[in-house]
Design an enzyme around this catalytic site. Structure first.
Site, PDB file in Angstrom:
ATOM      1  CG  ASN A   4      14.344   5.608   0.279  1.00 37.02           C
ATOM      2  OD1 ASN A   4      13.665   6.214   1.096  1.00 37.02           O
ATOM      3  ND2 ASN A   4      14.160   4.319   0.028  1.00 37.02           N
ATOM      4  CE  LYS A  38      35.151  -0.023   6.961  1.00 31.21           C
ATOM      5  NZ  LYS A  38      36.340   0.604   7.479  1.00 31.21           N
ATOM      6  CG  PHE A  98       2.222   6.492  -1.177  1.00 27.66           C
ATOM      7  CD1 PHE A  98       1.341   5.626  -0.545  1.00 27.66           C
ATOM      8  CD2 PHE A  98       2.198   7.832  -0.825  1.00 27.66           C
ATOM      9  CE1 PHE A  98       0.453   6.092   0.418  1.00 27.66           C
ATOM     10  CE2 PHE A  98       1.324   8.308   0.143  1.00 27.66           C
ATOM     11  CZ  PHE A  98       0.446   7.438   0.757  1.00 27.66           C
TER      12      PHE A  98
HETATM   13  N1  CTP Z   1       6.892  -0.895  -3.770  1.00 28.09           N
HETATM   14  C1  CTP Z   1       6.885  -2.191  -3.304  1.00 28.09           C
HETATM   15  N2  CTP Z   1       7.982  -2.976  -3.450  1.00 28.09           N
HETATM   16  C2  CTP Z   1       9.076  -2.542  -4.084  1.00 28.09           C
HETATM   17  C3  CTP Z   1       9.097  -1.231  -4.581  1.00 28.09           C
HETATM   18  C4  CTP Z   1       7.988  -0.427  -4.406  1.00 28.09           C
HETATM   19  O1  CTP Z   1       5.889  -2.597  -2.732  1.00 28.09           O
HETATM   20  N3  CTP Z   1      10.127  -3.335  -4.214  1.00 28.09           N
HETATM   21  C5  CTP Z   1       5.698  -0.043  -3.603  1.00 28.09           C
HETATM   22  C6  CTP Z   1       5.937   1.188  -2.772  1.00 28.09           C
HETATM   23  O2  CTP Z   1       5.649   0.966  -1.404  1.00 28.09           O
HETATM   24  C7  CTP Z   1       4.977   2.180  -3.393  1.00 28.09           C
HETATM   25  C8  CTP Z   1       5.000   1.811  -4.834  1.00 28.09           C
HETATM   26  O3  CTP Z   1       5.318   0.422  -4.858  1.00 28.09           O
HETATM   27  O4  CTP Z   1       3.661   2.012  -2.902  1.00 28.09           O
HETATM   28  C9  CTP Z   1       6.036   2.590  -5.561  1.00 28.09           C
HETATM   29  O5  CTP Z   1       6.267   2.020  -6.765  1.00 28.09           O
HETATM   30  P1  CTP Z   1       7.680   2.044  -7.519  1.00 28.09           P
HETATM   31  O6  CTP Z   1       7.425   1.470  -8.869  1.00 28.09           O
HETATM   32  O7  CTP Z   1       8.760   1.493  -6.728  1.00 28.09           O
HETATM   33  O8  CTP Z   1       7.888   3.541  -7.638  1.00 28.09           O
HETATM   34  P2  CTP Z   1       9.062   4.425  -7.254  1.00 28.09           P
HETATM   35  O9  CTP Z   1      10.169   3.667  -6.631  1.00 28.09           O
HETATM   36  O10 CTP Z   1       8.487   5.554  -6.465  1.00 28.09           O
HETATM   37  O11 CTP Z   1       9.443   4.985  -8.644  1.00 28.09           O
HETATM   38  P3  CTP Z   1      10.070   4.339  -9.972  1.00 28.09           P
HETATM   39  O12 CTP Z   1       8.893   4.149 -10.864  1.00 28.09           O
HETATM   40  O13 CTP Z   1      10.956   5.413 -10.407  1.00 28.09           O
HETATM   41  O14 CTP Z   1      10.727   3.072  -9.592  1.00 28.09           O
END
Ligand code: CTP
Length: 398
Positions: free
Chosen positions: A211, A290, A324
């Site tokens: 990302n 690949k 976050f």
């Molecule tokens: N996080 C994590 N492990 C993951 C995914 C996310 O620890 N596999 C943490 C990120 O570091 C961040 C928070 O969870 O602190 C973000 O949450 P997430 O639900 O993943 O939100 P987004 O990816 O930003 O959004 P969405 O709700 O659209 O998935």
């Protein structure tokens, strides 16, 4: 941390020696740069002895040593990139005028133009020069550019007159430098685990899913926490950023690697900040070879990755957890949802649709969502300032 101290030609130049000693007590590495006229007031050797660093006194090395010339001709660029702050004390009316008009005709004035580090000036001069409209205008221009001015004191001046123009006290200058650098001792003895950057999930040996995270927010948090006295473990996905000095840096690539690194180190860490943009999905069956172009469509099957923050939340104990949320819509609902679902103490949410917020930007606009229902919206700030606000809030919760 490294700072350059520009010493310019005024009677107060001798006070810069005491200033160097105090700055070094704050564990700052000081590189002194003297203008030609400053050397009429105090010898470079004094500063060399105090700092243990060579004092920079001129723009170009001696004319008969060509290779040295080439080096010193670009040295201002090297110093400009190396320093965390440029302080000029004492700053004469002349140097303020040079800075204000962007004239770069010696090392110090060139350094001012070449550095992106914050600049602090502590003027010292005769009261009439200080009050002259030319000096006032120059100071206004510098302030408008973000230069911090440590106002001179009033009192008896070396020229025999009385009024404003006496170099501010060493303590006032050191305090301002500390404030600009964010040096505080309120996190002394704390260990903080910070994750940063994106993760990468392999599709095959040459392709991966990732990302747009630059890692800047997480690195700013690490940097700010170190400056406030914390021991920082920085678990980072791939970024181009320099590792903050003093951080215990753990590079990782995939979500699984990040999870492993976090779990290994989180046990005795009271504060965990998950600033990383962790992939939510990864290819279900990464290919060992690949992948070749086929005739028709290609469907890639993805599986969810483990949610590291939620896992920590499930075995939270007395740990303080900060997550976050990067959102493009319904910021409040999504942030509140994450706060509850992941058992976090704080969610830092940003709305990616706002200019000056989000990926690769040096600024961010965030709202802090807390468990007790409070919402703290912050204005558009540099990521370093946002980091300090988050740390302030963590301290209030801890
Ligand atoms: N996080 C994590 N492990 C993951 C995914 C996310 O620890 N596999 C943490 C990120 O570091 C961040 C928070 O969870 O602190 C973000 O949450 P997430 O639900 O993943 O939100 P987004 O990816 O930003 O959004 P969405 O709700 O659209 O998935």
């Amino acid at each position: 941390m490294k700072i350059a101290l520009g010493v310019t030609g005024g009677v107060a130049a001798y006070k810069a020696a005491e200033l160097v000693r105090r700055l070094e007590q704050e564990k700052l590495d000081v590189q002194v740069v003297m203008t030609r006229s400053a050397q009429e007031f105090i010898a470079p050797l004094t500063f060399a002895a105090l700092t243990g660093n060579k004092v920079i006194t001129e723009m170009f090395g001696s004319l008969d040593a060509a290779p040295a010339n080439v080096e010193s001709a670009i040295e201002h660029i090297a110093v400009a990139g190396r320093i965390d702050l440029l302080l000029v004390a004492p700053a004469t009316a002349d140097i303020l005028a040079h800075f204000a008009s962007g004239i770069a005709d010696d090392f110090l004035t060139t350094l001012y133009l070449a550095t992106k580090a914050p600049v602090v000036v502590a003027p010292a001069m005769n009261v009439n020069m200080w009050e002259h409209p030319a000096t006032r205008e120059n100071l206004e221009r510098l302030r408008a550019r973000g230069v911090q001015v440590v106002e001179p004191d009033e009192g008896y001046l070396a020229c025999g007159m009385t009024g404003a123009g006496r170099l501010a006290s060493t303590e006032a200058i050191v305090q301002r430098v500390s404030a600009v650098l964010g040096l505080r001792h309120d996190l002394d003895g704390q260990t903080i685990l910070v994750t940063a950057g994106p993760t990468r999930e392999d599709v095959d040996p040459v392709r991966f899913l990732t990302n747009r995270s630059s890692g800047k927010m997480g690195y700013a948090l690490a940097e700010a926490a170190i400056r406030r006295g914390a021991h920082v473990v920085l678990i980072s996905g791939p970024t181009d950023l320099p590792v903050p000095e003093g951080a215990d840096w753990v590079p990782v690539r995939t979500t699984e690697e990040m999870r492993h690194a976090v779990r290994e180190r989180a046990s005795d860490r009271k504060i965990v900040i998950m600033a990383a943009a962790v992939s939510d999905y990864r290819p279900a069956a990464p290919q060992a070879q690949k992948m070749k172009r086929g005739g028709g469509r290609l469907v890639l099957e993805l599986e969810p990755t483990p949610d590291i923050l939620a896992e920590l939340g499930r075995e939270k104990g007395s740990r303080l957890l900060v997550g976050f949320a990067a959102e493009t819509e319904h910021v409040r609902e999504n942030a509140r949802g994450k706060l509850a679902r992941k058992h976090a103490d704080m969610i830092v949410a940003n709305d990616l649709t706002q200019p000056g917020a989000g990926f690769d930007s040096d600024t961010n606009i965030v709202t802090l969502f807390l468990r007790d229902g409070r919402e703290i919206p912050l204005p558009r700030l540099s990521k370093f300032e946002v980091a300090n606000r988050i740390l302030d809030q963590i301290l209030a919760l801890a």
